[in-house]
Each structure stands twice: as C-alpha cells, then as structure tokens.
Design a protein around this motif. Structure first.
Motif, mmCIF file in Angstrom:
data_model
loop_
_atom_site.group_PDB
_atom_site.id
_atom_site.type_symbol
_atom_site.label_atom_id
_atom_site.label_comp_id
_atom_site.label_asym_id
_atom_site.label_seq_id
_atom_site.Cartn_x
_atom_site.Cartn_y
_atom_site.Cartn_z
ATOM 1 N N ALA A 9 -5.060 4.468 -8.685
ATOM 2 C CA ALA A 9 -4.081 5.571 -8.777
ATOM 3 C C ALA A 9 -3.126 5.523 -7.598
ATOM 4 O O ALA A 9 -1.882 5.700 -7.892
ATOM 5 N N HIS A 10 -3.530 5.308 -6.497
ATOM 6 C CA HIS A 10 -2.766 5.325 -5.353
ATOM 7 C C HIS A 10 -2.939 4.071 -4.456
ATOM 8 O O HIS A 10 -3.880 3.611 -4.155
ATOM 9 N N PRO A 11 -1.800 4.064 -3.712
ATOM 10 C CA PRO A 11 -1.953 2.874 -2.511
ATOM 11 C C PRO A 11 -2.972 3.502 -1.478
ATOM 12 O O PRO A 11 -2.983 4.500 -1.256
ATOM 13 N N ASP A 12 -3.955 2.605 -1.166
ATOM 14 C CA ASP A 12 -5.178 2.981 -0.286
ATOM 15 C C ASP A 12 -6.415 2.852 -1.353
ATOM 16 O O ASP A 12 -7.655 2.840 -0.540
ATOM 17 N N ASP A 13 -6.198 3.390 -2.587
ATOM 18 C CA ASP A 13 -7.646 3.385 -3.481
ATOM 19 C C ASP A 13 -8.232 1.865 -3.275
ATOM 20 O O ASP A 13 -9.300 1.739 -3.537
ATOM 21 N N GLU A 14 -7.265 1.085 -3.415
ATOM 22 C CA GLU A 14 -7.763 -0.481 -3.370
ATOM 23 C C GLU A 14 -8.632 -0.753 -2.257
ATOM 24 O O GLU A 14 -9.738 -1.694 -2.397
ATOM 25 N N ASP A 123 -5.386 12.422 -10.494
ATOM 26 C CA ASP A 123 -4.965 11.008 -10.657
ATOM 27 C C ASP A 123 -6.021 10.138 -10.995
ATOM 28 O O ASP A 123 -6.089 9.124 -11.580
ATOM 29 N N HIS A 124 -7.110 10.133 -10.009
ATOM 30 C CA HIS A 124 -8.331 9.222 -10.316
ATOM 31 C C HIS A 124 -8.941 9.334 -11.455
ATOM 32 O O HIS A 124 -9.239 8.342 -12.305
ATOM 33 N N SER A 125 -9.085 10.767 -12.035
ATOM 34 C CA SER A 125 -9.561 10.910 -13.435
ATOM 35 C C SER A 125 -8.865 10.061 -14.461
ATOM 36 O O SER A 125 -9.229 9.695 -15.406
#
Ligand SMILES: [Zn+2]
Length: 247
Positions: A9-14, A123-125
C-alpha cells in the motif's frame, strides 16, 4: 526463472513487511517485483516536504532506493491516494492490479492480510482485497476482457500469501491475524538488508525506532499465511513460498 510479485500500500511496506523475504529470494537469483498502490503522500511524517506532491516525489525516490537494496528487479509506485483506498471504487484498482499480474506473470504473489497487518491501516486491508481479487481474476478469460483483447494473456498465479505475525502491537487495538503456515528464514543478512532498506525511507525517520523494535521481535524470519493455491491442497507447514511450484 521463478517470479515473485509483492503488492503493498505504501512506500516502506516493502521493507517493513516483506524486506527479508524480497531480499532472500532476490539474493537466490529469483525475479522479484513490487507494486505499491500509493506514493504515501498523506503521511504524518513529511520529511520537510511542503506539499503532498513533493512528499510523493520524495517517497518514490526512497522506495526506488529501498527496492535496489533489496535486489528487487522492478519496483512500481502507482498513483492512488494514500489513506483513501477504502474510498476508491472496487473495479479500477482491481483492473490495474490484474493487468500487472497478467504482464509480470508471477508464480507466487505476496501481500498484506485483510486485517491490515499489525497496524490495521485501512490501506493495508484494501491492498489485501484488491490483490486477492487480482490473483483470482487475472487467470479468468471472462474478467477484464478488454485487457485480453489488447494482447495480454490470462495468468494463473500458483500461490497467494498474506504476510502475518505471531504478535500484535501492545499499545494498539488488537487485530485478528491469519494463522502462520509458512516461515521464511531470512538470516542475519536478511535482517540487515531489511533495516537498511527501511532506512532508505528518510522522510519516515521518526518511525525508525518503532520499526527496529518490530524487526527485533520478528527475528530472522518472516511469516506468511497461504491464502489460495492453483492446485487444491491441504494446508502444510512450509519454509519456502515456492514449495511445489512448477516453473
Ligand atoms: Zn503501510
């Protein structure tokens, strides 16, 4: 060549969610790809950016640096609005992600669980739900037929996993996590790569202590829940996301 596709969902989740696993498989010579739904423009931590657009540009650069460090073959940040994925229509984001699956033709897809991971961010969901439908619909000849008419082929990805953990955050409302079915051992090298990749996200520097605490609790492994398989099977305890996958 085996291919792994990670939807976030977001830059940094990776880095925070999947860094050890991406690095592990990249280091083993597999092809890895990350598609991130938003440029993270609504983040609390702004890194000195004066506007959402400026923050989005910064975070796209940070994401690219993190992907490079994690040996990711291609990292893409889409343009959806951070914090508002639950207010998008359903059809367009799923079409977008389905197109990526049909183009990249992964053997395995990893993403977050519908609970929203330990932070329960909506956003993750939503990325879990969009990615799950893209996994299922990319292989069907009667879904998004316009893509098939313009030359793409249907693609059945063999396995879908949700990232998970064996703990929830003590200072937040608990989430109901998917049970662990696969443990990927990332080793010290994987931990180091993950921390270094997270630290590429300099606009999010105030989160570094929280992140490092979480990484330490997870240790040298990342956990997954096998959510769907192309070949019907009973759940097993796995240590390799590509177990049983045919090239
Ligand atoms: Zn996130």
């Amino acid at each position: 060549m085996l291919r792994l596709l990670c939807f976030t969902a977001h830059p940094d989740d990776e880095a925070g969610g999947f860094g050890g696993t991406l690095f592990h498989y990249g280091d083993c010579g597999l092809e890895t790809h990350v598609v991130c739904m938003t440029p993270g423009q609504a983040a609390t931590h702004r890194g000195g950016a004066k506007s959402d657009n400026e923050l989005a540009r910064m975070r796209r650069r940070e994401f690219a640096a993190a992907c490079k460090l994690l040996k990711v073959n291609s990292g893409t940040v889409l343009y959806y609005p951070h914090g508002k994925l639950d207010r998008q229509d359903f059809y367009s984001p799923v079409a977008d992600l389905t197109r990526r699956v049909r183009k990249l033709r992964p053997h395995v897809i990893i993403t977050m669980g519908p609970e929203g991971a330990i932070t329960a961010h909506p956003d993750h969901s939503m990325i879990a739900i969009f990615a799950t439908m893209a996994f299922h619909w990319a292989g069907r000849t009667n879904r998004f037929t316009d893509q098939l008419e313009s030359g793409l082929q249907p693609h059945r990805t063999q396995k879908l996993y949700y990232g998970t953990t064996l703990f929830t955050m003590p200072d937040r409302q608990p989430v109901s996590l998917p049970p662990t079915t696969a443990i990927v051992r990332i080793g010290q090298k994987g931990i180091d790569a993950k921390v270094a990749a997270f630290k590429c996200h300099t606009s999010q520097a105030p989160l570094f202590p929280f992140f490092e605490e979480t990484v330490r609790r997870r240790g040298s492994q990342e956990l997954f829940h096998l959510a769907a398989t192309a070949t019907p099977m009973k759940a097993q305890n796995e240590t390799d996301l590509f177990a049983g996958v045919a090239e």
